[in-house]
Design an enzyme around this catalytic site. Structure first.
Site, PDB file in Angstrom:
ATOM      1  CE1 TYR A 138     -22.779  75.000 -59.658  1.00 51.50           C
ATOM      2  CE2 TYR A 138     -21.558  76.957 -60.302  1.00 51.50           C
ATOM      3  CZ  TYR A 138     -22.146  75.760 -60.629  1.00 51.50           C
ATOM      4  OH  TYR A 138     -22.102  75.329 -61.919  1.00 51.50           O
ATOM      5  CE  LYS A 193     -32.521  62.293 -57.515  1.00 52.83           C
ATOM      6  NZ  LYS A 193     -33.093  61.424 -58.581  1.00 52.83           N
ATOM      7  CG  ASP A 225     -34.179  61.561 -62.075  1.00 51.59           C
ATOM      8  OD1 ASP A 225     -35.047  62.399 -61.719  1.00 51.59           O
ATOM      9  OD2 ASP A 225     -34.157  60.402 -61.616  1.00 51.59           O
ATOM     10  CG  ASP A 249     -23.518  74.477 -64.599  1.00 52.60           C
ATOM     11  OD1 ASP A 249     -23.314  75.337 -65.475  1.00 52.60           O
ATOM     12  OD2 ASP A 249     -22.709  73.554 -64.345  1.00 52.60           O
ATOM     13  CG  ASP A 253     -23.949  73.735 -70.743  1.00 54.71           C
ATOM     14  OD1 ASP A 253     -24.178  74.950 -70.562  1.00 54.71           O
ATOM     15  OD2 ASP A 253     -22.802  73.264 -70.860  1.00 54.71           O
TER      16      ASP A 253
END
Ligand code: IPM
Ligand code: MG
Length: 362
Positions: A138, A193, A225, A249, A253
């Site tokens: 970001y 990851k 994942d 982020d 959601d």
């Protein structure tokens, strides 16, 4: 006690409507607040040519806490990036150093059937996502567009961002996660990851080191994942889900939907001094703005988090949370959580009902 200073930034879309309800609830408490409003996001751009005007930033910096609505509207999508509404929230996070983002995903008993997952998978769900908020891809530099310097597409136009984390940045958020876990089920799932990315192998290494100071907390590592899959397969296996800015982020959601409605989820973003920004986890929903149908509960619950984390008013926070439970038990529902057998209400009616429930507590 000195008066608590709150910067109120309603923003765009449904922001002003939902913040108005949270203010009603705060004002129904027997506490003294100094509330000052300012424009932010598209509304600030329209009035002053910038989504985060100096005066708004100064107000936020000088407050004990910021109560934030939402920003954004399609109509600003064509502006240069530094002028888009989203830059206001990113600018506030960066300038106030709000590195620790708490996003609880709680499935209220009354709303078990509003989830898109089977009720038995989500009944009683109570997870806390802790997202690092001021680093990662970001904010990493350099970023931009250029002519590709090498490789198969050398000479072609390309765009690039930089994913990076510094050791102290990972350490401080890891402490936040382990300390939060101590107040819950003492289990942290660190999402990375590491199988592909240098940044997240480093994340994993540093988190493992910090964990040595928290032997009473269980730490598990999970690739992002797999975490995305496990969240819809067996979400109740998680307690604290701890991750970086980008993965957080996306996963927050996803977790929000498990609970039935993103309209229910509050969030807190804190800095080292416990100064915080409190906002619903949902966006500005321009499609329903001004219609009086938006769910104000996420913002009202964000105000409760504000009382707890930045204003040291745990009792008042619990009173608001109990009042929200009470209106849900009374069967009141905004459109996003409405189902057969419940009573559909608008934004203001929901806010009024929470105030009435607060008063009924005596
Ligand atoms: C969020 C939002 C923001 C983010 C946007 C509006 C910049 O999606 O708070 O999750 O990406 O962090
Ligand atoms: Mg998001």
């Amino acid at each position: 006690m000195s008066t608590m200073k709150i910067a109120v930034l309603p923003g765009d879309g449904i922001g002003p409507e939902i913040v108005a309800e949270a203010l009603k609830v705060l004002q129904a408490l027997d506490l003294r607040f100094e509330l000052e409003q300012a424009l932010v996001g598209g509304a600030a751009y329209d009035a002053h040519g910038h989504p985060l005007p100096e005066a708004t930033l100064a107000l936020a910096k000088g407050a004990d806490a910021v109560l934030f609505g939402a920003v954004g509207d399609w109509k600003y999508d064509k502006l240069d990036r530094p002028l888009r509404p989203e830059q206001a929230i990113l600018g506030l996070r960066k300038n106030l150093g709000l590195f620790a983002n708490f996003r609880p995903a709680i499935c209220y008993e009354q709303l078990t059937h509003a989830s898109s997952l089977k009720p038995e998978l989500v009944a009683g769900l109570d997870i806390l996502i802790i997202r690092e908020l001021t680093g990662d891809i970001y904010f990493g530099q350099p970023r931009g567009r250029r002519e590709s310097p090498d490789g198969a597409f050398k000479g072609a136009p390309e765009a690039f961002d930089t994913m990076r984390y510094a050791r102290p940045e990972i350490e401080r958020i890891a402490h936040v996660a382990f300390q939060a876990a101590r107040k819950r089920s003492k289990k942290v799932t660190s999402v990375d990851k590491a199988n592909v990315l240098e940044t997240f192998q480093f994340w994993k290494d540093v988190v493992t080191e910090v964990h040595a100071q928290y032997p009473d907390v269980e730490l598990e590592h999970m690739y992002v994942d797999n975490a995305a899959m496990q969240l819809v397969k067996a979400p109740k296996k998680f307690d604290v889900v701890f991750t970086g800015n980008m993965f957080g982020d996306i996963l927050s959601d996803e977790a929000a939907m498990l609970t039935g409605s993103i309209g229910m989820l509050p969030s807190a973003s804190l800095n080292e001094r416990n100064q915080g920004l409190y906002e619903p986890s949902h966006g500005s929903a321009p499609d329903i703005a001004g219609k009086g149908v938006a769910n104000p509960l996420a913002t009202i619950l964000s105000a409760a988090m504000m009382l707890r984390f930045s204003l040291n008013q745990e009792q008042a926070a619990q009173r608001i949370e109990r009042a929200v439970q009470a209106v849900l038990s009374q069967g009141l529902r905004t459109a996003d959580i409405h189902s057969d057998g419940t009573r559909r209400v608008g934004t203001a009616e929901m806010g009024d009902a929470v105030v009435a429930a607060l008063r009924a507590q005596g």
